[in-house]
Design a protein around this motif. Sequence first.
Motif, PDB file in Angstrom:
ATOM      1  N   GLN A 135     -27.966 -63.488 -95.896  1.00  0.00           N
ATOM      2  CA  GLN A 135     -28.272 -64.104 -97.192  1.00  0.00           C
ATOM      3  C   GLN A 135     -29.432 -63.410 -97.913  1.00  0.00           C
ATOM      4  OE1 GLN A 135     -28.821 -68.348 -96.717  1.00  0.00           O
ATOM      5  NE2 GLN A 135     -26.901 -68.588 -95.573  1.00  0.00           N
ATOM      6  N   ILE A 136     -30.076 -62.487 -97.244  1.00  0.00           N
ATOM      7  CA  ILE A 136     -31.230 -61.793 -97.819  1.00  0.00           C
ATOM      8  C   ILE A 136     -30.738 -60.596 -98.646  1.00  0.00           C
ATOM      9  CG2 ILE A 136     -33.313 -60.466 -97.302  1.00  0.00           C
ATOM     10  CD1 ILE A 136     -33.583 -62.181 -94.758  1.00  0.00           C
ATOM     11  N   SER A 137     -31.116 -60.550 -99.916  1.00  0.00           N
ATOM     12  CA  SER A 137     -30.633 -59.486-100.804  1.00  0.00           C
ATOM     13  C   SER A 137     -31.448 -58.204-100.672  1.00  0.00           C
ATOM     14  CB  SER A 137     -30.637 -59.965-102.255  1.00  0.00           C
ATOM     15  OG  SER A 137     -31.945 -60.381-102.648  1.00  0.00           O
ATOM     16  N   TYR A 138     -32.761 -58.331-100.604  1.00  0.00           N
ATOM     17  CA  TYR A 138     -33.590 -57.145-100.390  1.00  0.00           C
ATOM     18  C   TYR A 138     -34.960 -57.554 -99.863  1.00  0.00           C
ATOM     19  CZ  TYR A 138     -36.096 -57.882-104.901  1.00  0.00           C
ATOM     20  OH  TYR A 138     -36.860 -58.384-105.925  1.00  0.00           O
ATOM     21  N   HIS A 151     -31.280 -66.222-102.393  1.00  0.00           N
ATOM     22  CA  HIS A 151     -30.968 -67.327-103.319  1.00  0.00           C
ATOM     23  C   HIS A 151     -32.024 -67.438-104.424  1.00  0.00           C
ATOM     24  CE1 HIS A 151     -27.948 -68.391-100.399  1.00  0.00           C
ATOM     25  NE2 HIS A 151     -28.856 -68.626 -99.474  1.00  0.00           N
ATOM     26  N   ASN A 152     -32.454 -66.271-104.929  1.00  0.00           N
ATOM     27  CA  ASN A 152     -33.451 -66.213-106.007  1.00  0.00           C
ATOM     28  C   ASN A 152     -34.803 -66.807-105.622  1.00  0.00           C
ATOM     29  OD1 ASN A 152     -31.620 -65.015-107.907  1.00  0.00           O
ATOM     30  ND2 ASN A 152     -30.695 -67.026-108.237  1.00  0.00           N
ATOM     31  N   GLU A 153     -35.056 -66.906-104.323  1.00  0.00           N
ATOM     32  CA  GLU A 153     -36.338 -67.391-103.831  1.00  0.00           C
ATOM     33  C   GLU A 153     -37.083 -66.261-103.123  1.00  0.00           C
ATOM     34  OE1 GLU A 153     -37.743 -70.424-104.048  1.00  0.00           O
ATOM     35  OE2 GLU A 153     -36.087 -71.453-105.071  1.00  0.00           O
ATOM     36  N   GLN A 154     -38.404 -66.268-103.238  1.00  0.00           N
ATOM     37  CA  GLN A 154     -39.234 -65.252-102.592  1.00  0.00           C
ATOM     38  C   GLN A 154     -39.915 -65.841-101.362  1.00  0.00           C
ATOM     39  OE1 GLN A 154     -43.176 -64.242-104.207  1.00  0.00           O
ATOM     40  NE2 GLN A 154     -42.495 -62.105-104.340  1.00  0.00           N
ATOM     41  N   TYR A 155     -39.868 -65.087-100.257  1.00  0.00           N
ATOM     42  CA  TYR A 155     -40.471 -65.532 -99.004  1.00  0.00           C
ATOM     43  C   TYR A 155     -41.380 -64.427 -98.466  1.00  0.00           C
ATOM     44  CZ  TYR A 155     -36.643 -68.934 -99.081  1.00  0.00           C
ATOM     45  OH  TYR A 155     -35.746 -69.922 -99.432  1.00  0.00           O
ATOM     46  N   LYS A 156     -42.444 -64.835 -97.809  1.00  0.00           N
ATOM     47  CA  LYS A 156     -43.362 -63.872 -97.203  1.00  0.00           C
ATOM     48  C   LYS A 156     -43.130 -63.817 -95.698  1.00  0.00           C
ATOM     49  CE  LYS A 156     -47.766 -64.870 -96.762  1.00  0.00           C
ATOM     50  NZ  LYS A 156     -49.194 -65.112 -97.095  1.00  0.00           N
ATOM     51  N   THR A 157     -43.208 -62.600 -95.130  1.00  0.00           N
ATOM     52  CA  THR A 157     -43.090 -62.427 -93.691  1.00  0.00           C
ATOM     53  C   THR A 157     -44.196 -61.493 -93.217  1.00  0.00           C
ATOM     54  OG1 THR A 157     -41.708 -61.569 -91.882  1.00  0.00           O
ATOM     55  CG2 THR A 157     -41.427 -60.557 -94.031  1.00  0.00           C
ATOM     56  N   GLU A 170     -26.774 -52.970 -89.734  1.00  0.00           N
ATOM     57  CA  GLU A 170     -26.442 -51.703 -90.375  1.00  0.00           C
ATOM     58  C   GLU A 170     -26.144 -51.828 -91.866  1.00  0.00           C
ATOM     59  OE1 GLU A 170     -21.750 -51.867 -88.986  1.00  0.00           O
ATOM     60  OE2 GLU A 170     -23.066 -50.270 -88.276  1.00  0.00           O
ATOM     61  N   PHE A 171     -25.929 -53.061 -92.377  1.00  0.00           N
ATOM     62  CA  PHE A 171     -25.665 -53.192 -93.808  1.00  0.00           C
ATOM     63  C   PHE A 171     -26.951 -53.247 -94.635  1.00  0.00           C
ATOM     64  CE2 PHE A 171     -25.014 -57.358 -91.751  1.00  0.00           C
ATOM     65  CZ  PHE A 171     -25.963 -58.158 -92.403  1.00  0.00           C
ATOM     66  N   PHE A 172     -28.095 -53.066 -93.993  1.00  0.00           N
ATOM     67  CA  PHE A 172     -29.352 -52.894 -94.707  1.00  0.00           C
ATOM     68  C   PHE A 172     -29.693 -51.408 -94.711  1.00  0.00           C
ATOM     69  CE2 PHE A 172     -29.763 -57.389 -93.967  1.00  0.00           C
ATOM     70  CZ  PHE A 172     -30.534 -57.852 -95.030  1.00  0.00           C
ATOM     71  N   VAL A 173     -30.151 -50.907 -95.845  1.00  0.00           N
ATOM     72  CA  VAL A 173     -30.510 -49.502 -95.954  1.00  0.00           C
ATOM     73  C   VAL A 173     -31.810 -49.373 -96.736  1.00  0.00           C
ATOM     74  CG1 VAL A 173     -29.089 -49.205 -98.036  1.00  0.00           C
ATOM     75  CG2 VAL A 173     -29.743 -47.212 -96.679  1.00  0.00           C
ATOM     76  N   ARG A 174     -32.669 -48.497 -96.274  1.00  0.00           N
ATOM     77  CA  ARG A 174     -33.915 -48.269 -96.992  1.00  0.00           C
ATOM     78  C   ARG A 174     -33.639 -47.333 -98.164  1.00  0.00           C
ATOM     79  NH1 ARG A 174     -39.824 -47.907 -94.203  1.00  0.00           N
ATOM     80  NH2 ARG A 174     -41.043 -48.163 -96.108  1.00  0.00           N
ATOM     81  N   ILE A 175     -34.095 -47.712 -99.355  1.00  0.00           N
ATOM     82  CA  ILE A 175     -33.843 -46.900-100.543  1.00  0.00           C
ATOM     83  C   ILE A 175     -35.128 -46.379-101.173  1.00  0.00           C
ATOM     84  CG2 ILE A 175     -31.680 -48.093-101.077  1.00  0.00           C
ATOM     85  CD1 ILE A 175     -33.268 -49.640-103.256  1.00  0.00           C
ATOM     86  N   PHE A 185     -25.209 -56.862-101.759  1.00  0.00           N
ATOM     87  CA  PHE A 185     -25.712 -57.457-102.998  1.00  0.00           C
ATOM     88  C   PHE A 185     -25.752 -56.447-104.142  1.00  0.00           C
ATOM     89  CE2 PHE A 185     -26.973 -60.593 -99.948  1.00  0.00           C
ATOM     90  CZ  PHE A 185     -27.003 -61.797-100.649  1.00  0.00           C
ATOM     91  N   ILE A 186     -25.215 -55.243-103.910  1.00  0.00           N
ATOM     92  CA  ILE A 186     -25.209 -54.219-104.951  1.00  0.00           C
ATOM     93  C   ILE A 186     -24.110 -54.501-105.980  1.00  0.00           C
ATOM     94  CG2 ILE A 186     -24.799 -51.779-105.445  1.00  0.00           C
ATOM     95  CD1 ILE A 186     -25.975 -51.109-102.730  1.00  0.00           C
TER      96      ILE A 186
END
Length: 223
Positions: A135-138, A151-157, A170-175, A185-186
Motif C-alpha cells: 500500500q506504500i506508494s513511495y 493512502h495520501n497520508e505521510q508517515y515517519k519511520t 522487488e517491486f520497489f526501485v530506487r530512482i 503506483f506509476i
Amino acid sequence: MENENFQISREEFDQFKVILEDWISKDASIAIAMGDSYVYHSKSKHHFHLDLESSIHPESIASRVLKTRKKTEALMDHTVLGEPYYAIGYPIYFKQQEAALIVILPSSYTEEKRKPYKFLTGKQEEDWTPIPIEQISYIESLQKRTWFYAHNEQYKTNITLKELQTKLPEFFVRIHRSYILNIYFIKRISKDLASNFIVELKSGIELPVSQSYINDLRKVLEF
C-alpha cells in the motif's frame, strides 16, 4: 593489482567504491575484470587468499558478465577462486572498453539475506500504524528523516533508505538519492525540458529520476 595494458589509478577506482559504499558489506571484496584478466582488486580480510592474480576462470561470475553483459549473481564453489564465495557482477565500461565490476562476498551471504518487509510501521504525531508494504506508494528521505506515503497520508519511520533498499520487495526501485518508488503506483514516465526523466504517480505527484538510478528503473520496467 594492475595490468600493464590497463593502468588504473586509485582515484579512478574510488568512483566505484563511492557508488557501492551505501550498501556494500565490510566483508566484501571488489574486483574489475577486463579482457581475460582482473585489472584491479581490493580484497577484504575474509578473501585474502582468493586467487585473483591469474586469468579469469571461464566459469567465474566475471567471465559470465563479460560474455552476457548482464548483471549476474551466484554462489560459486572452490574450483573457481580456491574457496567458496558469493559474487554479484555488473557490466560496466572502463577506459572505453567492456568490463565487469565484481563484488565478492562470503559464501554465507545467501543465508544472511533477510526476507522482504511485509509492512512498515509509521508514526503520525504520537500514534504508530502498521502499513502493508504493497500500500506504500513511495518512500522519501527529507531533512535527515525518512517518510513513507500511503493512502495520501505521510508517515515517519526510523529506518533509513539505505536499510530499506536491501529489505524491500522487488517491486520497489530506487530512482533518486532521496526516493524509493513502488512501481505499481506509476502512472507515466516522461521527460522534462532538460530531458531528465520524471515519474508521475497515480496520485498526481511527480518525482525526479536521477542519472545514477535511471538504468535501474529501465531494467525493472524494461523500457
